[in-house]
Design an enzyme around this catalytic site. Structure first.
Site, PDB file in Angstrom:
ATOM      1  CE  LYS A  51      -4.141  -1.549   1.575  1.00 52.86           C
ATOM      2  NZ  LYS A  51      -4.186  -3.057   1.682  1.00 52.86           N
ATOM      3  CB  CYS A  52      -0.069   4.751  -1.020  1.00 50.20           C
ATOM      4  SG  CYS A  52      -0.121   4.646  -2.791  1.00 50.20           S
ATOM      5  N   PRO A  53       2.039   4.734   1.803  1.00 47.29           N
ATOM      6  CG  PRO A  53       3.215   6.142   2.968  1.00 47.29           C
ATOM      7  CD  PRO A  53       1.935   5.005   3.106  1.00 47.29           C
ATOM      8  CB  ILE A  54       4.801   0.910   2.482  1.00 47.81           C
ATOM      9  CG1 ILE A  54       4.226   1.310   3.909  1.00 47.81           C
ATOM     10  CG2 ILE A  54       5.884  -0.124   2.734  1.00 47.81           C
ATOM     11  CD1 ILE A  54       5.366   2.041   4.907  1.00 47.81           C
ATOM     12  CG  ASN A  55       3.274   2.071  -2.845  1.00 51.60           C
ATOM     13  OD1 ASN A  55       3.499   3.202  -2.315  1.00 51.60           O
ATOM     14  ND2 ASN A  55       1.929   1.901  -3.378  1.00 51.60           N
TER      15      ASN A  55
END
Ligand code: HEM
Ligand code: SF4
Ligand SMILES: [Zn+2]
Lengths: 269, 764
Positions: B701-705
């Site tokens: 998921k954002c923002p871990i991507n």
């Protein structure tokens, strides 16, 4: 060095910042900061540095936790009253962030031990979280002599101030601004003065900010400036300070070549 | 007496060496000038003649020092000295070599000249009759001296935005001009406690103004907090880029009174919470001789608060006293069986205090050899165009002509008018704004040429509750001024009004028509005299008029840095010392920053700011940034030599010269920018054969991507490509944009996959 999954999550809000990024977070994890005093200033400073992932944090304090400390020294809890402050600080940090290794020094700083403490872990940055002029001048002189960058700060009542010293020949040191400790009694010691609890939170957090910026090499530090904060009027004032070429410790012909122990009032804010 | 700091004495001692260097050409004029001005050495209108201004702290001088000054005047300055409007003594028409001899002679008598010119705290003014006058609230001299000592001990005070004038008055009559100073203290007591009413941000000169009241009462022991607070406010708010707008009063004009006062209070609080500045003042009340009372109507004799003791005012004409006449006085004083006290005034004269009545009378008679007891004869005139580069009118000659007009006048006429204050130009060194009558020099273009003129002001005053600047009523040709003043005296005598102030108010219409009558400029054929100034055989012109030396301008400073950098470069070629290269680079980088409003002595900041203003904008090659890094490494000791950087530093220095030479009148750089390298060398091109690495960020998921993408990007080299698999929706909408905003290049977004997208990125 690779981040593990937990570290990616933990430091994601840092890594996203282009000014920090992957390299920056690695710098933070590899850095070593010494926090002198785990009181009003040192407590929040140490906690934010720990949260940020500073790899090694040194804590120096000779005192035990007292119930009167808890109004502002947020690194200690009610259950810690009576415990050594460095011990209580270490426990709090360990619970918060396992990436940080804490080194404790159960002692006052004085002319005989301060340089050895600096050397112990070859700290990158020093935070002066003490509350008395004797220690402040000692830390200043030691940092100038050992060429260590440090953040000076002070809080009293509703006022706070801080500056940053960088050993680069242009930055004024604390003695450039204030030649020597005021005579005893001229300035109220903390026990007489009182301080709003949050003052340490505001100023100590700014000290941690300066340390992190220094480690990251970003932005403009407070080197050459004194920042003051008045909580009653909510005003921050940044004052330009010049290096004093006649400064007794960092000037062209320093008169002070060995460290001095002043007998100032000692207590912990 | 004042304790002069060692470093100030040492600087005086080094002066001989500096002058020798200058004469040998080792020190350029541009570098020598600000140095000598800071030591009170000004060049006069005639090149190669100089004037030397001493620092007589608060006007306090002892008889031995006075004796020494007399000897020095005979040896080096044509046998006379000049008393100033700031309680100082000056030597005029001195050769450069003799300024050295003078300075060394003065040091023997414990007199320094440091800080009498330049942008610093000038002589601290003090009421000359403090401690003895009948209206004395208390003796403010110890406070004025403590302030002087405090200022001389603070090296940062020598680099203020502009001059800083501090004054202490012993009573509301304000004989030290506290109510028109940058910072003024007026003695006051409250419930028996000594203290001051505090004034600030006043001053004469360009856009003049009376001071505003900053505090109604402060305990006397707190004075230095106010000195420091005003200094800090000045440092923080003063406009260093425009010397005409740099004084404290300009801060007041810019901020408005309310905000200025708030800023002052803030500054004061900071000082108070950080410092302990209570001066230690010994109560030095030594017993005085007992007096003898006299009856005298001589206005030069003033009764003191002690019965039977008197002060006598000595006013040489135009403030210029011949050494023989000074010796007359000194010999007379030396013969007394007690030691009277001398205090210089701000009216170009001095008081001798603590005289017994009979001796006061004798002295007053003695000075009639060269002085006068009429106020009009004791008028003030600045140095004027004969010596001062900014002068328009020959103000001293005008005063002599006025005095001459009254020479044989009836005593009744002669005693009508108060002292006149005359300046040779609007700068107000002669304090025309504070006079009941004030005059200042102007030049007016008439059909037949330039005419020297004087503006006429009335009604100026200092003092608590009554400080006001004079009002201008008209302009009169210089040559008509003496007769105008005389007719004014006649008019007043006929009016039977004794106060001059009342006379001006009541008779203003008559006075205005008098001015009008005198302001006519006849053609040259009819009245040729109008086109010549007093004492001058040459037709009036403004030739020889030049910029004042009193503050260095922006261009002077740039030129100084540029010449410094060239100087260091040639030094390096001679000696091959890397320090010289460092200094050359530093001076070059600093030179033009003042145009960008940056005035700093911090090396790191200089390099950073130069990068921001001249490299990032394309005037200077990008590669100079890495030169700056080397310079800083060298300074920190991490690098031993800069020799291999010589060519680049030389490029930098030359480029700065070119930018300087290209400055337009509005001070904009017109030099063409450096061409930008279009194509980087090929060496960083990625190896086309290397397989594309694909990172699976599906389900992240954002923002871990984005965080993970950054981590992967950090592992590859600049120019290499990498691909990320990203989910539909938020991830593919956000991540490419975020990556681009970090400077990386989106090579391709491939949407032909089921449920996810392939983003190919080239690392910046
Ligand atoms: C070439 C430049 C200048 C020279 C050589 C010069 C010289 C002097 C001298 C000699 C005096 C003492 C007056 C006397 O007793 O003869 C004086 C006082 C004074 N000067 Fe200047 N001056 C210069 C420029 C200026 C400028 C530009 C200003 C203001 C904008 C200024 C403002 C004053 C004032 C107000 C005094 C009165 C003394 C006082 O402050 O108590 N001067 N100056
Ligand atoms: S008033 Fe003008 S002429 Fe007189 S000394 Fe000042 S600058 Fe020179
Ligand atoms: Zn210092």
């Amino acid at each position: 060095m690779d981040f593990n999954e937990q570290q990616i999550e933990r430091y994601s809000r840092h890594i996203i910042l282009s000014e920090v990024g992957v390299e920056g977070q690695q710098k933070i994890l590899n850095s070593k900061v010494l926090v002198i005093g785990t009181g009003g200033l040192g407590a929040p400073a140490a906690m934010f540095l720990a949260a940020a992932g500073v790899g090694t944090i040194g804590l120096v304090d000779a005192d035990k936790v007292d119930l009167s400390n808890l109004q502002r020294q947020i690194i200690h809890q009610t259950k810690d009253v009576g415990k050594l402050k460095v011990k209580s600080g270490e426990e709090t940090i360990n619970e918060m962030n396992p990436d940080v290794s804490v080194v404790t020094y159960h002692s006052f700083v004085d002319s005989s031990n301060i340089l050895d403490i600096f050397k112990d872990q070859d700290y990158d940055f020093i935070i002066d979280g003490t509350d008395n002029f004797a220690a402040k001048f000692l830390i200043n002189d030691a940092c100038v002599m050992a060429k260590k960058p440090f953040s000076h700060a002070g809080i009293i009542r509703f006022n706070g101030q801080l500056t940053t010293y960088i050993p680069d020949n242009d930055t004024p040191c604390y003695r450039c601004m204030f030649k020597e400790p005021p005579p005893e009694g001229a300035v109220p010691s903390c026990r007489e003065a009182g301080v709003l609890g949050v003052m340490g939170g505001v100023i100590g957090t700014l000290q941690a900010t300066e340390a992190l910026k220094y480690i990251l090499g970003i932005g403009e530090s407070l080197a050459g400036y004194l920042l003051t904060y008045n909580a009653l009027t909510m005003e921050f004032i940044k004052i330009n300070i010049k290096k004093n070429s006649k400064c007794p410790v960092c000037g062209d012909e320093p008169a002070i070549k060995t460290l001095i122990d002043y007998n100032g009032p000692v207590c912990t804010l | 007496m004042l304790k002069i700091p060692q470093q100030v004495i040492d600087e005086g001692k080094n002066y001989r060496e500096k002058v020798a260097d200058f004469k040998k050409g080792f020190l350029e004029t541009a570098r020598f000038k600000p140095y000598r001005v800071s030591l009170g050495v000004y060049e006069q209108r005639d090149n190669d003649t100089y004037m030397l201004r001493t620092r007589i702290p608060c006007g306090v001088i002892n008889l031995n020092q006075f004796k020494k000054i007399s000897e020095l005047a005979k040896a080096y300055s044509h046998g006379y000295i000049h008393f100033t409007t700031r309680q100082d003594i000056q030597f005029h028409k001195v050769t450069l070599d003799d300024t050295v001899n003078l300075m060394e002679g003065l040091l023997e008598a414990g007199i320094v000249t440091k800080g009498t010119g330049g942008n610093t705290a000038r002589n601290v003014a003090c009421s000359p009759l403090a401690g003895v006058s009948q209206d004395d609230v208390f003796d403010v001299t110890p406070y004025a001296l403590a302030t002087t000592e405090y200022a001389l001990n603070d090296p940062t005070i020598f680099n203020l935005p502009r001059k800083f004038k501090i004054s202490y008055s012993n009573s509301p009559a304000d004989t030290a001009n506290a109510t028109i100073s940058d910072l003024g203290f007026v003695a006051k007591t409250e419930n028996g406690e000594k203290g001051f009413e505090v004034y600030g941000a006043g001053g004469l000169g360009g856009s003049p103004g009376v001071a505003v009241k900053l505090a109604d009462f402060i305990p006397a022991s707190e004075a230095l907090y106010h000195v420091q607070a005003m200094k800090e406010l000045f440092e923080n708010e003063g406009d260093r880029t425009n010397k005409h707008k740099a004084r404290i009063r300009h801060i007041l004009q810019r901020l408005g009174e309310k905000e200025f006062k708030a800023g002052y209070q803030k500054s004061l609080q900071i000082v108070k919470s950080n410092r302990s500045l209570e001066p230690f003042l010994p109560e030095g009340n030594t017993g005085k001789q007992s007096g003898d009372s006299i009856i005298s109507f001589n206005p030069l004799i003033t009764g003191q608060k002690e019965d039977g003791l008197y002060s006598v005012y000595v006013h040489p004409q135009n403030g210029n006293l011949r050494a023989e006449n000074l010796d007359l006085i000194l010999d007379f004083l030396a013969a007394l069986d007690y030691e009277p006290v001398v205090r210089l005034t701000n009216t170009q004269g001095f008081f001798v205090r603590d005289l017994k009545g009979s001796h006061a009378k004798e002295l007053a008679d003695l000075i009639l050899n060269f002085g006068s007891s009429f106020a009009i004869d004791n008028s003030v005139a600045c140095a004027g165009a004969s010596t001062c580069k900014q002068g328009l009118g020959l103000s001293q000659n005008l005063l002599s002509a006025v005095r001459e007009r009254f020479l044989n006048a009836d005593e009744n006429i002669k005693s009508q008018l108060p002292r006149i204050f005359i300046s040779g130009c609007p700068n107000s060194c002669g304090q025309h704004h504070k006079g009941e009558i004030g005059l200042y020099g102007k030049a007016k273009r008439a059909a037949d040429g330039l005419v020297p003129m004087y503006a006429i002001l009335f009604g100026g005053a200092v003092g608590v509750g009554k400080a006001v600047l004079g009002t201008e009523f008209g302009t009169i040709p210089a040559k008509k001024v003496p007769e105008f003043i005389y007719q004014l005296a006649v008019l007043k005598s006929n009016s039977d009004i004794s106060s001059f102030c009342r006379f001006v108010t009541d008779e203003i219409e008559t006075i205005k028509s008098l001015i009008e009558r005198f302001s006519v400029i006849e053609p040259e054929a009819e009245n040729p005299d109008l086109y010549y100034d007093f004492g001058s055989g040459e037709k009036f012109s403004i030739k020889g008029r030049g910029p004042g030396e009193c503050s260095a301008g922006v261009l002077d400073v740039i030129k100084l840095d540029i010449s410094n950098s060239q100087f260091y470069l040639s030094d390096f070629q001679a000696a091959r010392q890397s320090e010289k290269l460092y200094e050359a680079g530093l001076s070059a980088a600093r030179a033009l920053l003042i145009l960008k409003g940056v005035d700093t002595t911090k090396d790191r900041l200089i390099f950073n700011e130069f990068g921001k203003h001249f490299i990032d904008t394309g005037y200077v090659k990008e590669s100079i940034k890495s030169v700056f890094d080397c310079l800083l490494d060298f300074k920190l000791g991490d690098l031993d030599s800069l020799e291999n950087r010589y060519e680049e530093i030389k490029y930098l220095a030359d480029r700065v010269v070119k930018m300087y030479e290209s400055l337009s009148p509005k001070l904009e750089i017109t030099l063409p920018k450096e061409p930008r390298p279009e194509n980087l060398p090929d060496s960083v091109q990625p190896d086309a054969a290397a397989p594309l690495k694909v990172i699976d960020l599906k389900g992240v998921k954002c923002p871990i991507n984005f965080v993970k993408a950054k981590i992967e990007l950090s592992k590859i080299k600049s120019g290499e490509k990498i691909a990320f698999q990203l989910d539909d929706g938020e991830p593919i909408n956000n991540v490419p944009r975020s990556i681009q905003s970090e400077g990386h290049e989106t090579v391709k977004i491939d949407e032909n996959f089921d449920g996810y997208n392939l983003l190919i990125v080239r690392k910046n």
